[in-house]
Design an enzyme around this catalytic site. Structure first.
Site, mmCIF file in Angstrom:
data_model
loop_
_atom_site.group_PDB
_atom_site.id
_atom_site.type_symbol
_atom_site.label_atom_id
_atom_site.label_comp_id
_atom_site.label_asym_id
_atom_site.label_seq_id
_atom_site.Cartn_x
_atom_site.Cartn_y
_atom_site.Cartn_z
ATOM 1 N N GLU A 165 47.938 27.291 46.571
ATOM 2 C CA GLU A 165 46.732 26.653 46.018
ATOM 3 C C GLU A 165 47.168 25.333 45.405
ATOM 4 O OE1 GLU A 165 43.809 28.197 46.260
ATOM 5 O OE2 GLU A 165 44.127 30.376 46.136
ATOM 6 N N ARG A 171 42.777 38.229 37.623
ATOM 7 C CA ARG A 171 41.423 37.733 37.380
ATOM 8 C C ARG A 171 40.549 38.792 36.710
ATOM 9 N NH1 ARG A 171 38.592 34.133 42.004
ATOM 10 N NH2 ARG A 171 40.480 32.858 42.009
ATOM 11 N N GLU A 190 34.195 35.321 40.957
ATOM 12 C CA GLU A 190 34.565 36.284 42.002
ATOM 13 C C GLU A 190 35.823 37.059 41.618
ATOM 14 O OE1 GLU A 190 35.390 34.452 45.858
ATOM 15 O OE2 GLU A 190 36.768 36.092 46.256
ATOM 16 N N ARG A 230 41.651 29.468 37.384
ATOM 17 C CA ARG A 230 41.504 30.814 37.959
ATOM 18 C C ARG A 230 42.341 31.075 39.188
ATOM 19 N NH1 ARG A 230 36.433 31.929 40.544
ATOM 20 N NH2 ARG A 230 36.534 30.584 42.370
ATOM 21 N N HIS A 231 43.198 30.096 39.534
ATOM 22 C CA HIS A 231 44.064 30.289 40.706
ATOM 23 C C HIS A 231 45.533 30.258 40.320
ATOM 24 C CE1 HIS A 231 40.358 28.845 42.802
ATOM 25 N NE2 HIS A 231 40.717 29.801 43.635
ATOM 26 N N ARG A 258 49.682 32.253 47.718
ATOM 27 C CA ARG A 258 48.791 31.199 48.225
ATOM 28 C C ARG A 258 49.199 29.855 47.650
ATOM 29 N NH1 ARG A 258 42.875 34.107 48.532
ATOM 30 N NH2 ARG A 258 43.714 36.002 49.456
ATOM 31 N N SER A 262 36.642 40.191 47.318
ATOM 32 C CA SER A 262 35.969 39.940 48.588
ATOM 33 C C SER A 262 36.323 41.076 49.524
ATOM 34 C CB SER A 262 36.443 38.639 49.232
ATOM 35 O OG SER A 262 35.884 37.530 48.575
HETATM 36 P P1 ATP Z 1 38.356 31.965 45.323
HETATM 37 O O1 ATP Z 1 37.017 31.764 45.957
HETATM 38 O O2 ATP Z 1 38.282 32.236 43.857
HETATM 39 O O3 ATP Z 1 39.355 30.913 45.694
HETATM 40 P P2 ATP Z 1 39.051 33.594 47.516
HETATM 41 O O4 ATP Z 1 37.691 33.876 48.059
HETATM 42 O O5 ATP Z 1 39.844 32.507 48.129
HETATM 43 O O6 ATP Z 1 38.936 33.333 45.932
HETATM 44 P P3 ATP Z 1 39.991 36.108 48.523
HETATM 45 O O7 ATP Z 1 40.748 35.686 49.705
HETATM 46 O O8 ATP Z 1 38.631 36.657 48.728
HETATM 47 O O9 ATP Z 1 39.935 34.923 47.457
HETATM 48 O O10 ATP Z 1 40.927 37.120 47.680
HETATM 49 C C1 ATP Z 1 40.471 38.299 47.061
HETATM 50 C C2 ATP Z 1 40.555 38.203 45.544
HETATM 51 O O11 ATP Z 1 41.842 37.771 45.123
HETATM 52 C C3 ATP Z 1 39.624 37.195 44.925
HETATM 53 O O12 ATP Z 1 38.338 37.728 44.775
HETATM 54 C C4 ATP Z 1 40.280 36.930 43.584
HETATM 55 O O13 ATP Z 1 40.014 37.975 42.670
HETATM 56 C C5 ATP Z 1 41.732 36.999 43.928
HETATM 57 N N1 ATP Z 1 42.314 35.670 44.157
HETATM 58 C C6 ATP Z 1 42.163 34.880 45.239
HETATM 59 N N2 ATP Z 1 42.888 33.760 45.156
HETATM 60 C C7 ATP Z 1 43.533 33.835 43.979
HETATM 61 C C8 ATP Z 1 44.474 32.996 43.318
HETATM 62 N N3 ATP Z 1 44.891 31.873 43.862
HETATM 63 N N4 ATP Z 1 44.952 33.387 42.117
HETATM 64 C C9 ATP Z 1 44.558 34.546 41.569
HETATM 65 N N5 ATP Z 1 43.693 35.392 42.139
HETATM 66 C C10 ATP Z 1 43.173 35.050 43.335
HETATM 67 MG MG MG Z 2 36.816 35.650 48.443
HETATM 68 MG MG MG Z 3 35.790 32.899 47.314
HETATM 69 MG MG MG Z 4 40.380 30.675 47.461
#
Ligand code: ATP
Ligand code: MG
Ligand code: MG
Ligand code: MG
Length: 473
Positions: A247, A447, A396, A253-254, A245, A399
């Site tokens: 980001e 995470r 989180e 946390r990302h 991703r 999901s």
């Molecule tokens: P966040 O709200 O923290 O950005 P997300 O809702 O975008 O997370 P999901 O698409 O639901 O993330 O991905 C499932 C899981 O993957 C998340 O619950 C989290 O544990 C993990 N995750 C998501 N994005 C990241 C990231 N950039 N780095 C590390 N772990 C991540």
């Molecule tokens: Mg999510």
């Molecule tokens: Mg989220």
């Molecule tokens: Mg996200």
């Protein structure tokens, strides 16, 4: 005859025995006619002592005294238990009286930081965040190597006993994940990470050139895991693999590349079946770490003190609306149909801990509008969905949702989200030949480990973190 011994096996039980160990030289201290040397291997350290006399010549002491720190050495000696605890960094009750000492490989470059410093106990958790935080962008723009030496020299940083422990725990989480799901008849899959077009869409996708065609790095195994579980009839699948991703911000946390622990399963009657598997899976993982990683947890705690995460079995379940109500009861404005901010998620975590005594829980029935297009709408309230998030210490970690298995509804929902059905043609097509009702979820490995150990920064649980400013090592 050489009796090779692991450092962690050198206990008072071996007193008087002649053994050989291999390790890194962490510190060397010459005192009068002798030398003290702290050896380190994996999560353990051992004090090695060499005094001029029967078995040690003055030349040998000179040789040891001149070795650069972090050289790899083989030491043979007799295990002894000093009467008064040794004053060195180790709490150990044993030491090794050297009879032979030789360098396997000498460390050749100056150390960018002292290992002693890298092992320092953290007293102020918040102040320590900077240690692992990303380089300031202006610093990178100037072409600087960055001030965050520990990440720049990650191979050294990973040598600390706490880091050795963190990644052994992370490995165990992966093992427990696999173990539990295999026991529940899940099949491990490996989905492609290079996928066509902008499959799932969004701005945080990495694009690349695939022999002249646009392609991207998978932001989750979502589409393929549904295809295998629901459309190819595997019914229960899981994957542990990289997730990409873009980001474009530095948060704690990302990461731009993390490890996704994903699962997807056919359901008979209700997505509660998936939730039950997820709850049992997490409890299995948490119990498993506590039971199997006692030494590792202790090593982490020695450097990064933390309280055990509180969790209950059965796992606490709230609806999204109940969660929003808890926030409002605490005077925090939160609409039932709007997404939760990270800040509100954390506040809710505090409230839930106060009220229910757990730092691990989940909420279901999220508003449909805040979830991806393939999420199954709630049969009773079309503004809600059969989806859920899991939380640890207010953040989180998962999901998931029941997914749409009916192709016309799937296409309709994609269109409503502004996704061109041409871009997800094979995905849509796969549901036109019959598909099981199904649901699943995606967990972020780094995470989970970060939050279980209550570490402040996800870089600490990624082997070689990828963040916007960091592509090496
Ligand atoms: P966040 O709200 O923290 O950005 P997300 O809702 O975008 O997370 P999901 O698409 O639901 O993330 O991905 C499932 C899981 O993957 C998340 O619950 C989290 O544990 C993990 N995750 C998501 N994005 C990241 C990231 N950039 N780095 C590390 N772990 C991540
Ligand atoms: Mg999510
Ligand atoms: Mg989220
Ligand atoms: Mg996200």
């Amino acid at each position: 005859e050489t009796v090779w011994t692991e450092l962690n096996q050198v206990t008072p039980a071996l007193q008087g025995k002649n053994i050989t160990v291999r390790g890194f030289v962490q510190t060397i201290r010459v005192v009068g006619k002798g030398v003290f040397c702290l050896l380190r291997s994996k999560m353990s350290t051992l004090q090695v002592v060499c005094f001029e006399g029967k078995s040690c010549s003055s030349a040998m002491i000179k040789y040891i005294g001149a070795l650069p720190a972090e050289s790899v050495v083989d030491v043979t000696g007799v295990v002894s238990c000093p009467e008064t605890p040794i004053e060195a960094a180790t709490q150990s009750l044993v030491e090794l009286q050297v009879t032979s000492f030789h360098a396997v490989v000498k460390s050749q470059a100056a150390l960018p930081f002292q290992m002693e410093d890298a092992c320092q106990k953290v007293v102020d958790r918040e102040a320590d965040v900077g240690e692992y935080f990303e380089d300031a962008p202006e610093e990178v723009a100037r072409g600087g190597v960055g001030r965050h030496l520990r990440l720049d020299y990650r191979w050294l940083d990973l040598r600390t006993p706490a880091n050795q422990a963190i990644f052994r725990i992370e490995s165990m989480v992966g093992q427990l994940f696999r173990e539990y799901l295999v026991s529940q008849n899940f099949v491990e899959i490996h989905t492609p990470k290079i996928i066509g077009g902008a499959s799932e869409g969004g701005s945080d996708v990495f694009t690349l050139d695939y022999f002249g065609r646009p392609a991207c790095l998978a932001m989750s195994p979502q589409l393929h895991k549904q295809m295998t579980a629901a459309c190819s009839g595997f019914e229960r699948v899981f994957e542990s693999g990289p997730v990409f991703r873009a980001e474009d911000s530095n948060t704690r946390r990302h990461l731009c590349e993390f490890t996704g622990l994903d699962l997807e399963m056919a359901i008979q009657e209700h997505y509660d079946e998936v939730l039950q598997v997820l709850c049992d899976l997490f409890v299995y993982i948490f119990d498993g770490i506590n039971e199997r990683c006692a030494v590792e947890l202790e090593r982490v705690r020695e450097q990064y003190p933390f309280q055990n995460m509180k969790y209950l079995n059965p796992v606490l379940k709230l609806t999204y609306a109940e969660g929003c109500q808890l926030l409002r009861d605490a005077g925090i404005a939160q609409d039932d149909y709007e997404d939760l901010s990270t800040e509100h998620e954390k506040k809710l975590g505090d409230i839930v801990l106060q009220k229910y005594g757990t730092e691990f829980y989940f909420m279901d029935k999220y508003p449909l509008s805040v979830r991806p297009f393939y999420t199954m709408p709630d049969a009773e309230n079309p503004k809600l969905s059969n989806s859920y998030d899991f939380f640890m210490r207010g953040q989180e970690i998962l999901s998931g949702a029941q997914r749409i298995h009916e192709p016309n509804l799937l296409e309709e929902r994609a269109t409503a989200h502004g996704i061109d059905s041409k871009d997800i043609e094979s995905y849509l097509q796969s549901f036109r030949h019959g598909a099981f009702p199904h649901g699943g979820g995606g967990i972020g490995l780094e995470r989970v480990v970060m939050l279980f150990l209550n570490l402040p920064n996800i870089r600490q649980t990624s082997w070689f973190p990828r963040t916007p400013n960091r592509l090496a090592p």
